[in-house]
Design a protein around this motif. Structure first.
Motif, PDB file in Angstrom:
ATOM      1  N   LEU A   6       0.852  -1.196   0.000  1.00  0.00           N
ATOM      2  CA  LEU A   6       0.000   0.000   0.000  1.00  0.00           C
ATOM      3  C   LEU A   6       0.888   1.246   0.000  1.00  0.00           C
ATOM      4  N   GLU A   7       0.273   2.376  -0.347  1.00  0.00           N
ATOM      5  CA  GLU A   7       1.073   3.585  -0.569  1.00  0.00           C
ATOM      6  C   GLU A   7       1.471   4.280   0.736  1.00  0.00           C
ATOM      7  N   THR A   8       0.586   4.263   1.714  1.00  0.00           N
ATOM      8  CA  THR A   8       0.880   5.024   2.942  1.00  0.00           C
ATOM      9  C   THR A   8       0.623   4.161   4.178  1.00  0.00           C
ATOM     10  N   THR A   9       1.229   4.585   5.279  1.00  0.00           N
ATOM     11  CA  THR A   9       1.010   3.852   6.534  1.00  0.00           C
ATOM     12  C   THR A   9      -0.451   4.001   6.983  1.00  0.00           C
ATOM     13  N   GLN A  10      -1.084   5.113   6.616  1.00  0.00           N
ATOM     14  CA  GLN A  10      -2.510   5.295   6.945  1.00  0.00           C
ATOM     15  C   GLN A  10      -3.374   4.264   6.209  1.00  0.00           C
ATOM     16  N   GLU A  11      -3.035   4.019   4.941  1.00  0.00           N
ATOM     17  CA  GLU A  11      -3.799   2.997   4.193  1.00  0.00           C
ATOM     18  C   GLU A  11      -3.622   1.627   4.836  1.00  0.00           C
ATOM     19  N   ILE A  12      -2.399   1.340   5.274  1.00  0.00           N
ATOM     20  CA  ILE A  12      -2.154   0.057   5.940  1.00  0.00           C
ATOM     21  C   ILE A  12      -3.009  -0.026   7.204  1.00  0.00           C
ATOM     22  N   ALA A  13      -2.994   1.051   7.983  1.00  0.00           N
ATOM     23  CA  ALA A  13      -3.756   1.055   9.240  1.00  0.00           C
ATOM     24  C   ALA A  13      -5.251   0.867   8.967  1.00  0.00           C
ATOM     25  N   THR A  14      -5.739   1.492   7.900  1.00  0.00           N
ATOM     26  CA  THR A  14      -7.162   1.358   7.574  1.00  0.00           C
ATOM     27  C   THR A  14      -7.486  -0.091   7.215  1.00  0.00           C
ATOM     28  N   ARG A  15      -6.669  -0.692   6.373  1.00  0.00           N
ATOM     29  CA  ARG A  15      -6.913  -2.084   5.948  1.00  0.00           C
ATOM     30  C   ARG A  15      -6.876  -3.043   7.143  1.00  0.00           C
ATOM     31  N   VAL A  16      -5.825  -2.910   7.949  1.00  0.00           N
ATOM     32  CA  VAL A  16      -5.658  -3.847   9.069  1.00  0.00           C
ATOM     33  C   VAL A  16      -6.777  -3.639  10.096  1.00  0.00           C
ATOM     34  N   SER A  17      -7.100  -2.383  10.365  1.00  0.00           N
ATOM     35  CA  SER A  17      -8.157  -2.142  11.364  1.00  0.00           C
ATOM     36  C   SER A  17      -9.495  -2.670  10.849  1.00  0.00           C
ATOM     37  N   GLU A  18      -9.732  -2.585   9.540  1.00  0.00           N
ATOM     38  CA  GLU A  18     -11.000  -3.120   9.001  1.00  0.00           C
ATOM     39  C   GLU A  18     -11.121  -4.622   9.276  1.00  0.00           C
ATOM     40  N   VAL A  19     -10.014  -5.343   9.110  1.00  0.00           N
ATOM     41  CA  VAL A  19     -10.053  -6.795   9.362  1.00  0.00           C
ATOM     42  C   VAL A  19     -10.357  -7.057  10.842  1.00  0.00           C
ATOM     43  N   LEU A  20      -9.696  -6.302  11.719  1.00  0.00           N
ATOM     44  CA  LEU A  20      -9.911  -6.497  13.160  1.00  0.00           C
ATOM     45  C   LEU A  20     -11.337  -6.106  13.565  1.00  0.00           C
ATOM     46  N   LEU A 193      -1.902 -11.142  10.862  1.00  0.00           N
ATOM     47  CA  LEU A 193      -1.723  -9.903  10.086  1.00  0.00           C
ATOM     48  C   LEU A 193      -0.372  -9.323  10.491  1.00  0.00           C
ATOM     49  N   LEU A 194       0.520  -9.114   9.541  1.00  0.00           N
ATOM     50  CA  LEU A 194       1.845  -8.565   9.862  1.00  0.00           C
ATOM     51  C   LEU A 194       2.010  -7.226   9.160  1.00  0.00           C
ATOM     52  N   ILE A 195       2.443  -6.226   9.902  1.00  0.00           N
ATOM     53  CA  ILE A 195       2.664  -4.880   9.354  1.00  0.00           C
ATOM     54  C   ILE A 195       4.163  -4.593   9.350  1.00  0.00           C
ATOM     55  N   ALA A 196       4.678  -4.124   8.192  1.00  0.00           N
ATOM     56  CA  ALA A 196       6.075  -3.657   8.149  1.00  0.00           C
ATOM     57  C   ALA A 196       6.168  -2.454   7.231  1.00  0.00           C
ATOM     58  N   THR A 197       6.796  -1.402   7.732  1.00  0.00           N
ATOM     59  CA  THR A 197       6.955  -0.192   6.930  1.00  0.00           C
ATOM     60  C   THR A 197       8.388   0.315   7.049  1.00  0.00           C
ATOM     61  N   GLY A 198       8.840   0.955   5.990  1.00  0.00           N
ATOM     62  CA  GLY A 198      10.149   1.600   6.016  1.00  0.00           C
ATOM     63  C   GLY A 198      11.257   0.714   5.485  1.00  0.00           C
ATOM     64  N   GLU A 199      12.276   1.388   4.982  1.00  0.00           N
ATOM     65  CA  GLU A 199      13.411   0.709   4.360  1.00  0.00           C
ATOM     66  C   GLU A 199      14.141  -0.216   5.327  1.00  0.00           C
ATOM     67  N   SER A 200      14.132   0.125   6.615  1.00  0.00           N
ATOM     68  CA  SER A 200      14.912  -0.672   7.576  1.00  0.00           C
ATOM     69  C   SER A 200      14.363  -2.102   7.698  1.00  0.00           C
ATOM     70  N   LYS A 201      13.144  -2.342   7.215  1.00  0.00           N
ATOM     71  CA  LYS A 201      12.548  -3.683   7.298  1.00  0.00           C
ATOM     72  C   LYS A 201      12.700  -4.470   5.990  1.00  0.00           C
ATOM     73  N   ARG A 234       5.856   0.701   0.211  1.00  0.00           N
ATOM     74  CA  ARG A 234       6.803   0.402  -0.887  1.00  0.00           C
ATOM     75  C   ARG A 234       8.232   0.275  -0.382  1.00  0.00           C
ATOM     76  N   ALA A 235       8.578   1.049   0.651  1.00  0.00           N
ATOM     77  CA  ALA A 235       9.954   0.998   1.167  1.00  0.00           C
ATOM     78  C   ALA A 235      10.254  -0.381   1.759  1.00  0.00           C
ATOM     79  N   ALA A 236       9.320  -0.940   2.499  1.00  0.00           N
ATOM     80  CA  ALA A 236       9.550  -2.270   3.102  1.00  0.00           C
ATOM     81  C   ALA A 236       9.504  -3.370   2.046  1.00  0.00           C
ATOM     82  N   ALA A 237       8.805  -3.103   0.937  1.00  0.00           N
ATOM     83  CA  ALA A 237       8.643  -4.129  -0.101  1.00  0.00           C
ATOM     84  C   ALA A 237       9.707  -4.030  -1.192  1.00  0.00           C
TER      85      ALA A 237
END
Ligand code: F6R
Length: 240
Positions: A6-20, A193-201, A234-237
């Protein structure tokens, strides 16, 4: 393992929170496994927003957290218990008698670990386990090692983990030991559900998704789980 980029951490948060949220709306007495750290914070904020809007009720949800530092009182602001209380449990209206933590104060940590596993089983197992991932591929505090752990245990944290988490401690030194759920406990969750963001991951994500299943990258065990979704920016991927 499904991968969503996903493009932003907010989009990730929205997707993951929807599942929960969907899980809790369908089954108000769900059993959820939670993680601390930076990765889930925006997701927790979405859960709090839903509670404030009155579109979900967490009061019957049972929770198990992945890990806790040894030697910290739950009231210590650096403890993971305090983190969860502030970032989620209090503002989202979780009921504390349903909240479970490995006690990092226990003298008999083996008994605490056994009891934790039994309690997860008594509650019917974890419906959804939320995870972050360490730069070294750890999940929970399962550091790279020669074998996969099964149940909860006491672990000596890797130097890279201590360095990564030093930012949360004014004196720059987290406790060296922690209690953590084992890889076996994590794999027993019905959905992950696993979340990873940023180049360091990015390197850890590559090893988890494309590498061999090896305890040198504990997260690679998720390749053997039937219902895991990985949410990346995208950075983590970038190395996939
Ligand atoms: C935290 C935990 C850890 C973190 C991981 C990533 O309870 O179990 O595995 O998920 O260290 O931490 P952040 O999200 O801070 O990068």
């Amino acid at each position: 393992m499904r991968i969503e980029i996903l493009e932003t951490t907010q989009e990730i948060a929205t997707r993951v929170s929807e599942v929960l949220l969907q899980q809790v709306r369908q089954k108000p007495d769900s059993v959820l496994g939670f993680a601390t750290g930076s990765s889930p914070i925006e997701t927790y904020q979405k859960l709090i927003e839903a509670k404030k809007k009155g579109t979900v009720d967490f009061s019957r949800v049972t929770t198990f957290n992945l890990d806790e530092y040894c030697g910290l009182e739950p009231t210590d602001p650096h403890s993971y218990y305090a983190f969860m209380r502030e970032q989620l449990f209090a503002p989202a209206g979780f009921c504390y008698e349903n909240v479970h933590f490995l006690s990092g104060l226990a003298e008999d940590h083996e008994a605490i670990c056994r009891a934790y596993r039994e309690e997860i089983a008594r509650c019917g197992g974890i419906d959804i386990q939320l995870l972050g991932i360490g730069r070294n591929g750890h999940i929970g505090f399962n550091e790279p090692s020669d074998s996969f752990s099964d149940g909860p245990f006491m672990v000596q944290l890797a130097q890279s983990t201590l360095d990564a988490n030093a930012r949360f401690f004014e004196n720059g030194t987290p406790p060296r030991y922690a209690l953590t759920m084992g890889v076996g406990d994590i794999l027993a969750a019905k959905k992950i559900l696993l979340i990873a963001t940023g180049e360091s991951k990015a390197r850890a994500i590559r090893a988890m998704v494309r590498g061999d299943v090896t305890p040198q990258c504990p997260a690679s065990a998720l390749q053997n789980h039937p219902d895991t979704t990985v949410y990346l920016d995208r950075a983590a991927a970038q190395l996939l």
